[in-house]
Design a protein around this motif. Structure first.
Motif: not given
Length: 165
Positions: A28-30, A37-43, A66-69, A71-74
């Protein structure tokens, strides 16, 4: 809210239930473009899975992480590399790559309209979203409201300058 409730009642709620709640919230956060926050939950979920996992769940989750990270970087920008650095005119690194029309929920065919129609849509959507996400008026998570409010203001500034509104 479900994640917090399940975490507060650790003795009653199973690990599988907490893992599922974190995964659902991460997805949902994605969709909400809250990649941090999405990366934190996936971790959190990734760390809940044992190292000797035979089901392949850890590998699948690693790919999602990795995909969320990425997207976060972009989304956040700021990464310095050979193309984006002080010598190439980007002292802050890579600029953030955000879809400002998507943030403002503008129609996809708006590029083909006249300047007056574009500016009217921009003004209308900006007013509605600022009213919706104003931190003092928002009924839900104040942190989310402040983030969305800031994103809407930045998107409006960038689009209005490019369209000369």
């Amino acid at each position: 809210a479900a994640v917090e409730l399940r975490s507060a009642n650790e003795d009653v709620v199973s690990d599988a239930s907490r893992k599922e709640a974190h995964l659902i919230r991460a997805e949902a956060l994605l969709l909400d473009m809250d990649f941090d926050e999405a990366v934190n939950d996936f971790r959190v979920v990734f760390n809940m899975i044992p190292e000797d996992d035979q089901t392949g769940e850890k590998h699948e989750l690693h790919q999602k992480l990795q995909q969320a990270m990425h997207q976060q970087k972009l989304w956040n920008g700021g990464e310095k590399n050979q193309r984006y650095n002080e010598n190439t005119g980007f002292p802050d690194g890579m600029p953030p790559q955000r879809d400002h029309a998507k943030i403002l929920q503008l129609p996809i065919d708006l590029e083909h309209r006249t300047k007056d129609i574009k500016c009217a849509w921009l003004k209308k959507q900006f007013k509605a979203l600022v009213r919706q996400y104003h931190p003092d008026k928002y009924k839900g998570d104040k942190k989310r409201a402040a983030r969305k409010f800031k994103e809407v203001k930045e998107a409006k500034e960038i689009i209005s300058s490019s369209w000369n509104c």
